[in-house]
Design a protein around this motif. Structure first.
Motif, PDB file in Angstrom:
ATOM      1  N   GLN A 186      13.410  33.670  52.956  1.00  0.00           N
ATOM      2  CA  GLN A 186      13.701  34.001  54.356  1.00  0.00           C
ATOM      3  C   GLN A 186      12.705  35.035  54.884  1.00  0.00           C
ATOM      4  O   GLN A 186      12.240  34.945  56.031  1.00  0.00           O
ATOM      5  CB  GLN A 186      15.131  34.523  54.491  1.00  0.00           C
ATOM      6  N   ARG A 187      12.394  36.009  54.045  1.00  0.00           N
ATOM      7  CA  ARG A 187      11.452  37.070  54.454  1.00  0.00           C
ATOM      8  C   ARG A 187      10.058  36.499  54.690  1.00  0.00           C
ATOM      9  O   ARG A 187       9.386  36.863  55.665  1.00  0.00           O
ATOM     10  CB  ARG A 187      11.418  38.137  53.352  1.00  0.00           C
ATOM     11  N   ALA A 190      10.063  34.549  57.854  1.00  0.00           N
ATOM     12  CA  ALA A 190      10.100  35.482  58.989  1.00  0.00           C
ATOM     13  C   ALA A 190       8.733  36.107  59.240  1.00  0.00           C
ATOM     14  O   ALA A 190       8.417  36.485  60.375  1.00  0.00           O
ATOM     15  CB  ALA A 190      11.132  36.575  58.742  1.00  0.00           C
ATOM     16  N   LYS A 191       7.926  36.212  58.199  1.00  0.00           N
ATOM     17  CA  LYS A 191       6.575  36.759  58.340  1.00  0.00           C
ATOM     18  C   LYS A 191       5.577  35.716  58.836  1.00  0.00           C
ATOM     19  O   LYS A 191       4.401  36.019  59.033  1.00  0.00           O
ATOM     20  CB  LYS A 191       6.091  37.339  57.002  1.00  0.00           C
TER      21      LYS A 191
END
Length: 263
Positions: A186-187, A190-191
């Motif tokens: 997810q991170r 998101a980046k």
């Protein structure tokens, strides 16, 4: 009836000149306007020529402000347009300023997009999806964004991800493996990175540590057991609540059951 330019007076401010028409102060112009219009003392000026001078001066001021704005860094056409509209409501002059800047290659969304992508690749930990959204927000046309993507595709993104992924994994070190891998993905998304870019690198960088996982589970179980120790719940009710809570936190059900059986 023509009017006479009776005096040209230099201001204390360098590059600025006061114009006197028929013996009275009329308006000030820049050195650029003075030279481009070949102004001289005693010159006859019609009302139309005077209005043209005033417009030329307004254009000169606006153009200089645009140059100052662009001197700090490259700007998209939308960014410059917004800046100039905060200064002037003369849309004709704003378009004229932008046209001149384009002619000198000082305003070029294609060049801006390519430069922005290179800068983001070299100085940030963002993937192209974020970069694309940023460029769209700056008003860059889609064809210029796709052209700029070539610079991103040719850069060594794998090196960036090989450095970034272990750091992100470490940030979620106190999470169970199942949750940790979800949060890391997810991170990265998101980046701005796509799964195609990071899946292989993530699979080789991520490894479960059974001993660490067991320690996390034991610590969480102990905290929950202590929390419910003062409640009126029976042991079986406590265990059920703890099992449900730990499962929601991402721990494996069989591991939870084994730990509870040891109590």
């Amino acid at each position: 009836m023509p009017k006479i330019l009776t005096k040209i007076q230099a201001q204390k401010k360098p590059g600025r000149f006061n114009l006197f028409i028929d013996g009275k102060y009329s308006f000030a112009v820049s050195e650029t306007v003075l030279v481009e219009n070949h102004l001289y003392k005693g010159q006859e000026l019609s009302d139309e020529e005077i209005n043209q001078l005033i417009n030329s001066e307004e254009f000169s001021k606006l153009y200089q402000k645009a140059l100052n704005y662009l001197s700090y860094q490259l700007r998209s056409e939308q960014e410059l347009d917004k800046h100039l509209k905060e200064i002037s409501d003369n849309s004709f002059l704003i378009e004229k300023v932008k046209k001149k800047l384009r002619a000198y290659n000082l305003l070029d969304d294609t060049k801006y997009a390519a430069s922005y992508v290179r800068t983001m690749v070299n100085t940030s930990d963002k993937g192209f999806n974020i970069i694309r959204n940023n460029l769209r927000a700056k008003g860059i046309p889609e064809n210029d964004i796709e052209q700029a993507k070539l610079d991103y595709d040719h850069s060594n993104i794998s090196d960036k991800l090989e450095s970034l992924i272990p750091k992100v994994i470490h940030q979620y070190r106190n999470q169970p493996s199942r949750i940790r891998i979800q949060k890391v993905k997810q991170r990265l998304i998101a980046k701005g990175f796509s799964p195609d870019e990071f899946e292989n690198i993530l699979s080789t960088s991520f490894s479960s540590n059974p001993a660490h996982e067991d320690e996390l589970l034991s610590n969480q179980l102990e905290k929950l057991w202590n929390r419910y120790s003062t409640s009126n719940l029976t042991d079986s009710q406590k265990k059920l609540k703890i099992k449900q809570t730990l499962y929601r936190k991402g721990f494996a059900l069989d591991k939870i059951t084994n730990k509870l059986d040891e109590l």
